[in-house]
Enzyme design. Structure first.
Site, PDB file in Angstrom:
ATOM      1  N   CYS A  21       1.070  -1.103   0.027  1.00  0.00           N
ATOM      2  CA  CYS A  21      -0.133  -0.112   0.119  1.00  0.00           C
ATOM      3  C   CYS A  21       0.805   1.234  -0.048  1.00  0.00           C
ATOM      4  O   CYS A  21       2.098   1.077  -0.446  1.00  0.00           O
ATOM      5  CB  CYS A  21      -0.857  -0.192   1.238  1.00  0.00           C
ATOM      6  N   CYS A  26      -1.311   0.978   7.179  1.00  0.00           N
ATOM      7  CA  CYS A  26      -2.704   0.604   7.706  1.00  0.00           C
ATOM      8  C   CYS A  26      -3.327  -0.429   6.628  1.00  0.00           C
ATOM      9  O   CYS A  26      -3.499  -1.692   7.200  1.00  0.00           O
ATOM     10  CB  CYS A  26      -3.507   1.776   7.064  1.00  0.00           C
ATOM     11  N   ARG A  27      -3.429  -0.584   5.580  1.00  0.00           N
ATOM     12  CA  ARG A  27      -3.892  -1.468   4.559  1.00  0.00           C
ATOM     13  C   ARG A  27      -3.131  -2.838   4.432  1.00  0.00           C
ATOM     14  O   ARG A  27      -3.417  -3.906   4.505  1.00  0.00           O
ATOM     15  CB  ARG A  27      -4.398  -0.989   3.280  1.00  0.00           C
ATOM     16  N   SER A  28      -1.862  -2.644   3.901  1.00  0.00           N
ATOM     17  CA  SER A  28      -0.887  -3.721   3.728  1.00  0.00           C
ATOM     18  C   SER A  28      -0.674  -4.659   5.043  1.00  0.00           C
ATOM     19  O   SER A  28      -0.706  -5.837   4.841  1.00  0.00           O
ATOM     20  CB  SER A  28       0.384  -3.306   2.800  1.00  0.00           C
ATOM     21  N   ASP A 138      -7.783   3.859   0.609  1.00  0.00           N
ATOM     22  CA  ASP A 138      -6.836   4.597   1.719  1.00  0.00           C
ATOM     23  C   ASP A 138      -7.896   4.818   2.977  1.00  0.00           C
ATOM     24  O   ASP A 138      -8.705   5.770   2.871  1.00  0.00           O
ATOM     25  CB  ASP A 138      -6.138   5.644   1.107  1.00  0.00           C
TER      26      ASP A 138
END
Ligand code: 4NP
Length: 174
Positions: A21, A26-28, A138
């Site tokens: 990301c 956060c996301r990955s 995101d």
């Protein structure tokens, strides 16, 4: 066989997945935690290796964002990854590079190293329960619902991805 996820032996023949990301906070790292749990639940730790990285290195060394860790913990995921920036070597090490959105793809293309785009996929293609989404958005400037949406999408897509990899590689769950 002892598996140490912080060390990759040169002859380690596990299938290696790298989630990407922007900030890798956060996301990955959430995708990594979710995928690692799926793999462990299916007893497939000797077949798959998972890591995550960001196209932006400004958070390198940091734990995942506190909000992401809180929301993930409520679903049973302890996120302990330390942020790092993606490198050209990752394209040699990993079999599959999974980006969260189109701007991550653009970030990879801006790297000074040559990127093997054949290894790069967008995570949204593995969504089964949420097929209307074209990315994992995101959540950084969102509230709690943004983080919950990320986790909903990642749980869906990671299960879809692992099922597809098992099917393609003839892996059955023991
Ligand atoms: P991620 O979220 O890419 O899912 O880790 C973000 C983290 C940090 C920033 C943006 C997005 N940032 O602007 O610092």
């Amino acid at each position: 066989m002892h598996i140490d996820n912080n060390y990759l032996a040169p002859d380690d023949n596990r299938y290696k997945i790298l989630f990407i990301c922007l900030g890798n906070i956060c996301r990955s790292p959430a995708a990594q935690g979710i995928m690692e749990k799926l793999i462990a639940d299916r007893g497939l730790q000797d077949r798959f290796y998972v890591d995550s990285a960001g196209t932006y290195g400004g958070h390198s060394g940091s734990l995942p964002d506190q909000r992401m860790r809180v929301h993930a913990r409520r679903r049973g995921y302890e996120l302990t990854h330390r942020s790092r920036q993606v490198t050209g070597r990752d394209f040699d090490t990993f079999d599959l590079i999974v980006v969260m959105d189109r701007s991550n793809l653009h970030g990879l293309r801006c790297m000074k190293e040559v990127v093997d785009e054949q290894k790069v996929v967008e995570i949204a293609r593995y969504l089964r329960i949420h097929p209307g989404h074209d990315c994992v958005p995101d959540p950084y400037y969102d509230g709690a619902e943004g983080f919950e949406l990320v986790l909903d999408l990642l749980e869906d897509a990671c299960a879809g991805l692992l099922d597809e990899l098992c099917k393609n590689n003839n892996i059955t769950i023991s």
